[in-house]
Structure formats: structure tokens, C-alpha cells
Design a protein around this motif. Structure first.
Motif, PDB file in Angstrom:
ATOM      1  N   UNK A  80       0.817  -1.226   0.000  1.00 42.00           N
ATOM      2  CA  UNK A  80       0.000   0.000   0.000  1.00 42.00           C
ATOM      3  C   UNK A  80       0.844   1.267   0.000  1.00 42.00           C
ATOM      4  N   UNK A  81       2.077   1.173   0.475  1.00 42.71           N
ATOM      5  CA  UNK A  81       2.937   2.357   0.496  1.00 42.71           C
ATOM      6  C   UNK A  81       3.322   2.799  -0.910  1.00 42.71           C
ATOM      7  N   UNK A  82       3.496   1.838  -1.835  1.00 39.15           N
ATOM      8  CA  UNK A  82       3.978   2.164  -3.181  1.00 39.15           C
ATOM      9  C   UNK A  82       2.869   2.268  -4.208  1.00 39.15           C
ATOM     10  N   UNK A  83       1.717   1.658  -3.954  1.00 36.35           N
ATOM     11  CA  UNK A  83       0.663   1.608  -4.970  1.00 36.35           C
ATOM     12  C   UNK A  83       0.239   2.981  -5.501  1.00 36.35           C
ATOM     13  N   UNK A  84       0.123   4.021  -4.635  1.00 33.22           N
ATOM     14  CA  UNK A  84      -0.315   5.321  -5.180  1.00 33.22           C
ATOM     15  C   UNK A  84       0.627   5.892  -6.230  1.00 33.22           C
ATOM     16  N   UNK A  85       1.903   5.505  -6.195  1.00 31.67           N
ATOM     17  CA  UNK A  85       2.906   6.093  -7.083  1.00 31.67           C
ATOM     18  C   UNK A  85       3.150   5.247  -8.326  1.00 31.67           C
TER      19      UNK A  85
END
Length: 216
Positions: A80-85
Motif C-alpha cells: 500500500x505504500x507504493x501503490x499510489x505512485x
């Protein structure tokens, strides 16, 4: 993980021509035969007005649970930390001519350089970027340790292939070598773009140097 790469003697004009960038924001970019974490380096972004060559700082803060230390290489794209980017707006190409992994030698680890061939033609890492406000930069760049707005990038890694594996068996960067791969990474829906997260075939790259902390 890859914490050192090189653009050799390639300047902004060569990068613009190779990656089809219509706009250049790099200014007085120096030669970059050795690029280390937290250093400014060129990336290519896509936009409505065409591709832009610009400068960002290497290393996106990781999850708070792990201290938010800058992360240069991203493997777990399901986090979830990387998914937005991973959306198209936050994907970028990171130009390179070679990259280094460290062989576990004694008394010091040995930099081992890899490239597409001895001539070090350009390729791109599959990068992501994000805006961030905080304290970054070397003491020379930011002696007061002042907060500022930054644009930060990292790039994806994947399984090591048979060329990199003997030196660094855990992983290697995702290398994009074809114009259609660059376009897909910059513009395609996320699921389609992530099919590019795979090792480069062994016969498409070689080891080119050992020992030096810059290349060539």
C-alpha cells in the motif's frame, strides 16, 4: 540492491534525442559517471505537451513503520505504500548507461558494472516519483538542514538474471531498452505496465568493469 549507476559522458542533448523528450528542465547538468543515493539525476516524464527531461533526487521515503528511510529500489509493488505512485502520472524513465552491484569480496566489496554492451548505450530504469516536503540533500547543498519541497524518484527491481545473479543473486533493476517499453511504462494502465517488471534476458547485457566507483 542497486545504489550506484552511471550516465557516462552522456549530456542532456543526447538524453533528449534518445528518449524523445521535447522539453528540457535540467539546466547546467554535469557529466554523471557515478550517481549515488540522494543525488540529483535526470528523469523523463510524460505529459500532454510531450516528454520532459528534468532533475529529481534519488530515494523515496519508505514506510513509517521502517523509519521512512529513503528507498532507492522498489520490489514489492503490491505494498500500500507504493501503490499510489504506480499510476501513470507518477511513473518516469530513469536514463542510465550502466549500473553497479557490489560483489561480496574482502576486505572491501567490489563494484561490478553491467551494461547492454561495451559501448554503454543508453537504456532506462522503470522509475516512479513523488513530491515530498522535508529535509534532503548533502550538508554542502543544505547546511542548515532546512525543510523544502522535493521531487524524489526510485526505480523497480526484479529477479536477478544469469549475468547479475553471480554477483548479486537477490535482485536487479528493471531495464527498459526499447521505445515501445518506454511508452508502455509511461502511459499504460498500471497492470499492463507492471508486466515489464522482469529480468532483462541474459543475452542482452554483459559485465563491463570491476573495481571503480564510476563508469567509465
Amino acid at each position: 540492491m542497486c545504489n550506484l549507476y552511471s550516465l557516462g559522458r552522456q549530456g542532456p542533448a543526447a538524453l533528449r534525442a534518445y528518449f524523445g523528450a521535447e522539453h528540457d528542465e535540467t539546466g547546467n547538468m554535469p557529466e554523471l559517471p557515478a550517481i549515488f543515493p540522494d543525488q540529483m539525476a535526470p528523469v523523463v516524464l510524460a505529459g500532454e505537451g510531450g516528454r520532459t527531461l528534468t532533475m529529481m533526487r534519488w530515494g523515496i521515503p519508505g514506510p513509517k513503520a521502517f523509519g521512512e528511510h529513503p528507498v532507492t529500489n522498489v520490489r514489492n509493488v503490491a505494498s500500500p505504500h507504493w501503490r499510489p505512485w504506480l499510476k501513470p502520472a507518477y511513473r518516469c524513465l530513469v536514463p542510465a548507461a550502466s549500473f553497479s552491484e557490489y560483489a561480496d569480496t574482502k576486505p572491501r566489496k567490489t563494484p561490478v558494472w553491467f551494461a547492454l554492451n561495451e559501448d554503454r548505450p543508453l537504456f532506462a530504469f522503470a522509475g516512479i516519483w513523488r513530491p515530498w516536503t522535508g529535509v534532503r540533500g548533502t550538508k554542502a547543498e543544505n547546511p542548515e538542514r532546512s525543510e523544502a519541497e522535493h521531487r524524489l524518484f526510485s526505480f523497480l527491481t526484479t529477479d536477478a538474471n544469469g549475468v547479475v545473479g553471480p554477483v548479486h543473486p537477490k535482485a536487479m533493476p528493471v531495464l527498459l531498452t526499447k521505445p515501445e517499453e518506454w511508452a508502455s511504462w509511461l502511459e499504460a494502465p498500471t497492470a499492463e505496465a507492471l508486466t515489464l517488471q522482469r529480468p532483462l534476458p541474459d543475452d542482452e547485457m554483459i559485465e563491463v568493469a570491476r573495481g571503480a566507483r564510476q563508469d567509465p
